[in-house]
Design an enzyme around this catalytic site. Structure first.
Site, PDB file in Angstrom:
ATOM      1  N   CYS A 117       0.831  -1.207   0.000  1.00  0.00           N
ATOM      2  CA  CYS A 117       0.000   0.000   0.000  1.00  0.00           C
ATOM      3  C   CYS A 117       0.871   1.264   0.000  1.00  0.00           C
ATOM      4  O   CYS A 117       1.496   1.570  -1.003  1.00  0.00           O
ATOM      5  CB  CYS A 117      -0.999  -0.039   1.155  1.00  0.00           C
TER       6      CYS A 117
ATOM      7  N   HIS B 185      -4.054  -4.736   0.075  1.00  0.00           N
ATOM      8  CA  HIS B 185      -3.615  -5.252   1.374  1.00  0.00           C
ATOM      9  C   HIS B 185      -3.708  -6.777   1.365  1.00  0.00           C
ATOM     10  O   HIS B 185      -4.791  -7.324   1.546  1.00  0.00           O
ATOM     11  CB  HIS B 185      -4.495  -4.681   2.499  1.00  0.00           C
TER      12      HIS B 185
ATOM     13  N   GLU C 154      -2.795  -8.803   3.602  1.00  0.00           N
ATOM     14  CA  GLU C 154      -3.178  -9.265   4.942  1.00  0.00           C
ATOM     15  C   GLU C 154      -4.675  -9.149   5.190  1.00  0.00           C
ATOM     16  O   GLU C 154      -5.194  -9.700   6.159  1.00  0.00           O
ATOM     17  CB  GLU C 154      -2.380  -8.506   6.012  1.00  0.00           C
TER      18      GLU C 154
END
Length: 193
Positions: A76, A175, A177
């Site tokens: 990001c 992202h 995650e």
């Protein structure tokens, strides 16, 4: 050991938690020696470009990042700071990728927030087991223009760099995650490089 660079940008713990679920140990650090000697380095972040670059420069972490020879992954804001510059705060960035970060034009909903898939993808080790139709989670108001180092693109208002690679440097705008099993596969691919 995996070093996650601490530089006054949010969302670092969720990256560490995902790495832990994948069976790897990591440390969150701004210590140059720990970063230099790590097997892999992750440069994640949610925040504002100019204040994040100032933090890196104050601690000389910008020079450390540029000197790294092991695999490095920007996520990001990390991707955006790896470009030449950002329109956000008119910021000079690290210059790893030969492109600039621009603000999305206010033609639609900005920031780009939510699930989206790739529009183009190259077959490279970082993207193994990843398909065009796979959805990933994005939250960003700025985007990196496409360039020679772009290995996957996404389309929102316009086509932009979703994944980039130059030598040992890799970056993702979304992202991983927060992108469920697809994001975990991408992180696993990076950790296995």
């Amino acid at each position: 050991m995996i070093a996650i660079i601490k530089y006054n940008a949010g969302n670092i713990r969720s990256v560490q938690n995902t790495i832990s679920r994948l069976g790897y140990e990591s440390i969150i650090t701004d210590n140059p020696e720990e970063i230099k000697t790590a097997d892999k380095v992750i440069f994640p972040g949610v925040g504002e470009a100019s204040s994040a670059m100032n933090y890196l420069k104050e601690r000389k972490l910008n020079d450390i990042i540029l000197s790294l020879k092991q695999p490095v992954l920007g996520i990001c804001l990390g991707l955006q700071l790896m470009c030449k510059s950002s329109e956000e705060g008119n910021t000079t960035c690290l210059g790893i990728f030969d492109t600039v970060t621009k603000q999305f034009p206010p033609k639609d909903k900005v920031p780009h927030m939510g699930w989206n898939s790739f529009s183009k993808i190259k077959k490279v080790p970082l993207l193994k087991k990843i398909n065009l139709e796979d959805d990933l989670y994005y939250v960003h108001g700025y985007y990196a223009e496409t360039c020679n180092e772009t290995i996957a693109t996404c389309n929102y208002i316009k086509e932009f760099s979703s994944v980039m690679q130059k030598d040992n440097f890799y970056a993702m705008q979304f992202h991983p995650e927060k992108s469920a099993s697809v994001g975990e596969q991408l992180l696993k691919n990076f950790l296995e490089l």
